[in-house]
Design an enzyme around this catalytic site. Sequence first.
Site, PDB file in Angstrom:
ATOM      1  N   THR A   2       0.861  -1.181   0.000  1.00 53.64           N
ATOM      2  CA  THR A   2       0.000   0.000   0.000  1.00 53.64           C
ATOM      3  C   THR A   2       0.908   1.245   0.000  1.00 53.64           C
ATOM      4  O   THR A   2       2.095   1.127   0.279  1.00 53.64           O
ATOM      5  CB  THR A   2      -0.821  -0.087   1.306  1.00 53.64           C
ATOM      6  OG1 THR A   2      -1.696  -1.187   1.178  1.00 53.64           O
ATOM      7  CG2 THR A   2      -1.602   1.144   1.642  1.00 53.64           C
TER       8      THR A   2
ATOM      9  N   ARG B 260     -14.202  -6.930  -0.128  1.00 47.81           N
ATOM     10  CA  ARG B 260     -13.678  -6.812   1.244  1.00 47.81           C
ATOM     11  C   ARG B 260     -13.197  -5.359   1.449  1.00 47.81           C
ATOM     12  O   ARG B 260     -12.618  -4.744   0.559  1.00 47.81           O
ATOM     13  CB  ARG B 260     -12.510  -7.787   1.408  1.00 47.81           C
ATOM     14  CG  ARG B 260     -11.705  -7.622   2.700  1.00 47.81           C
ATOM     15  CD  ARG B 260     -10.334  -7.079   2.386  1.00 47.81           C
ATOM     16  NE  ARG B 260      -9.472  -6.960   3.551  1.00 47.81           N
ATOM     17  CZ  ARG B 260      -8.369  -6.237   3.565  1.00 47.81           C
ATOM     18  NH1 ARG B 260      -7.983  -5.587   2.481  1.00 47.81           N
ATOM     19  NH2 ARG B 260      -7.647  -6.150   4.657  1.00 47.81           N
ATOM     20  N   VAL B 261     -13.474  -4.799   2.635  1.00 49.28           N
ATOM     21  CA  VAL B 261     -13.133  -3.394   2.890  1.00 49.28           C
ATOM     22  C   VAL B 261     -11.801  -3.302   3.639  1.00 49.28           C
ATOM     23  O   VAL B 261     -11.616  -3.918   4.690  1.00 49.28           O
ATOM     24  CB  VAL B 261     -14.258  -2.696   3.683  1.00 49.28           C
ATOM     25  CG1 VAL B 261     -13.843  -1.286   4.084  1.00 49.28           C
ATOM     26  CG2 VAL B 261     -15.529  -2.644   2.835  1.00 49.28           C
ATOM     27  N   SER B 262     -10.883  -2.559   3.057  1.00 45.79           N
ATOM     28  CA  SER B 262      -9.558  -2.343   3.658  1.00 45.79           C
ATOM     29  C   SER B 262      -9.637  -1.240   4.721  1.00 45.79           C
ATOM     30  O   SER B 262     -10.575  -0.463   4.756  1.00 45.79           O
ATOM     31  CB  SER B 262      -8.621  -1.925   2.529  1.00 45.79           C
ATOM     32  OG  SER B 262      -7.538  -1.202   3.021  1.00 45.79           O
ATOM     33  N   ASP B 263      -8.605  -1.159   5.540  1.00 47.72           N
ATOM     34  CA  ASP B 263      -8.523  -0.052   6.518  1.00 47.72           C
ATOM     35  C   ASP B 263      -8.201   1.283   5.848  1.00 47.72           C
ATOM     36  O   ASP B 263      -8.422   2.350   6.421  1.00 47.72           O
ATOM     37  CB  ASP B 263      -7.392  -0.328   7.532  1.00 47.72           C
ATOM     38  CG  ASP B 263      -6.039  -0.400   6.816  1.00 47.72           C
ATOM     39  OD1 ASP B 263      -5.825  -1.352   6.047  1.00 47.72           O
ATOM     40  OD2 ASP B 263      -5.218   0.518   7.008  1.00 47.72           O
TER      41      ASP B 263
ATOM     42  N   THR C 108      -0.164   0.877   7.145  1.00 48.60           N
ATOM     43  CA  THR C 108      -0.153  -0.265   6.234  1.00 48.60           C
ATOM     44  C   THR C 108      -0.107  -1.525   7.083  1.00 48.60           C
ATOM     45  O   THR C 108       0.198  -1.466   8.272  1.00 48.60           O
ATOM     46  CB  THR C 108       1.040  -0.187   5.255  1.00 48.60           C
ATOM     47  OG1 THR C 108       0.984  -1.310   4.366  1.00 48.60           O
ATOM     48  CG2 THR C 108       2.373  -0.177   5.961  1.00 48.60           C
ATOM     49  N   GLY C 109      -0.416  -2.672   6.478  1.00 52.39           N
ATOM     50  CA  GLY C 109      -0.434  -3.911   7.235  1.00 52.39           C
ATOM     51  C   GLY C 109      -1.767  -4.619   7.062  1.00 52.39           C
ATOM     52  O   GLY C 109      -2.463  -4.403   6.067  1.00 52.39           O
ATOM     53  N   VAL C 110      -2.117  -5.447   8.020  1.00 52.55           N
ATOM     54  CA  VAL C 110      -3.367  -6.215   7.909  1.00 52.55           C
ATOM     55  C   VAL C 110      -4.545  -5.307   8.263  1.00 52.55           C
ATOM     56  O   VAL C 110      -4.701  -4.878   9.417  1.00 52.55           O
ATOM     57  CB  VAL C 110      -3.312  -7.452   8.831  1.00 52.55           C
ATOM     58  CG1 VAL C 110      -4.633  -8.216   8.774  1.00 52.55           C
ATOM     59  CG2 VAL C 110      -2.150  -8.352   8.436  1.00 52.55           C
TER      60      VAL C 110
HETATM   61  N1  ASP Z   1      -3.778  -2.362   4.778  1.00 49.68           N
HETATM   62  C1  ASP Z   1      -4.039  -2.895   3.459  1.00 49.68           C
HETATM   63  C2  ASP Z   1      -5.280  -3.750   3.512  1.00 49.68           C
HETATM   64  O1  ASP Z   1      -5.489  -4.475   4.464  1.00 49.68           O
HETATM   65  C3  ASP Z   1      -2.933  -3.730   2.909  1.00 49.68           C
HETATM   66  C4  ASP Z   1      -1.523  -3.229   3.089  1.00 49.68           C
HETATM   67  O2  ASP Z   1      -1.311  -2.242   3.770  1.00 49.68           O
HETATM   68  O3  ASP Z   1      -0.608  -3.859   2.539  1.00 49.68           O
HETATM   69  O4  ASP Z   1      -6.015  -3.749   2.562  1.00 49.68           O
END
Ligand code: ASP
Length: 280
Positions: A155, A183-186, A204-206
């Site tokens: 991201t 699916r909804v991202s953060d 960024t991340g999960v």
């Molecule tokens: N945060 C993003 C998501 O979960 C992915 C990412 O940051 O790599 O969609």
Amino acid sequence: MKIIIHGGFFSESGTNQETKKAKQDALSAIVSQSYTYLQTHTALETVIYAVGLLEDNELFNAGLGSQIQSDGKVRLSASLMDGKSQKFSGVINIENVKNPIQVAEQLLNYEDKVLSGGGALDFARDHGFDFFNPIIPQRQREYEQKLAQSSRIGTVGCVALDADGNLAAATSTGGKGFEIPCRVSDSATVAGNFANEYAGISCTGVGEDIVSTALAAKIVTRVTDGFTLKDASDKSFAELKTFDGFAGVIGISSKGEVYHTDSHPYMVWAAFDGSLQVFN
Ligand code: ASP
């Protein structure tokens, strides 16, 4: 004036040294260009500019080069927050536009500031955003080989502090890859992107972990209540750890603190406040 950008996480299994170097080079060029832009523009204008450049670079998982969802479609999410006016806008799961961050920019002027799916696309077309297919051959190959787990790329995000002391944050993503459609991202929520007059944060991340801990809004709130940026992040990450959450952030405070997490797998980032720093 300060600026920091990130290019998300890369996993060692999915990213070789060459790609890492290419990402670092791209981040240093974009952060330098955006710092120059910041000399004559506001923080808000600058985060839109920087994230637009990151979206246009296929090395990153935002705009061109985004990951493909499990039904073979790319759906993009991006958001923007102006620390001065406290206005947040964003698009969730929009298809076939080149720069979702610029659609979010348009939405700042409307009462309805976050749009999803078909509504977001209709809004974009009404505002002159042409059809654009963000799928690059490499992502298509990865999709076809079902390499979701090993091909995660990052991201993007930017936080800037301008000459008037105003902050803004912007974040853009193609999601996690091979997710359930829609699916909804953060990234287009206040958990993934938040700014006020005290601090700005891009995550960024999960996405699910970031939402569960309301990460960006929480760190900014703590800074507002008197924490340093680092202490606010440390405390929030300790809370994230209680459920094994996985995230990285970049941030700037109104006092001029510039912050990025160091974690594993590494988050690539670059900052500029007169001299360049790049890395993970
Ligand atoms: N945060 C993003 C998501 O979960 C992915 C990412 O940051 O790599 O969609």
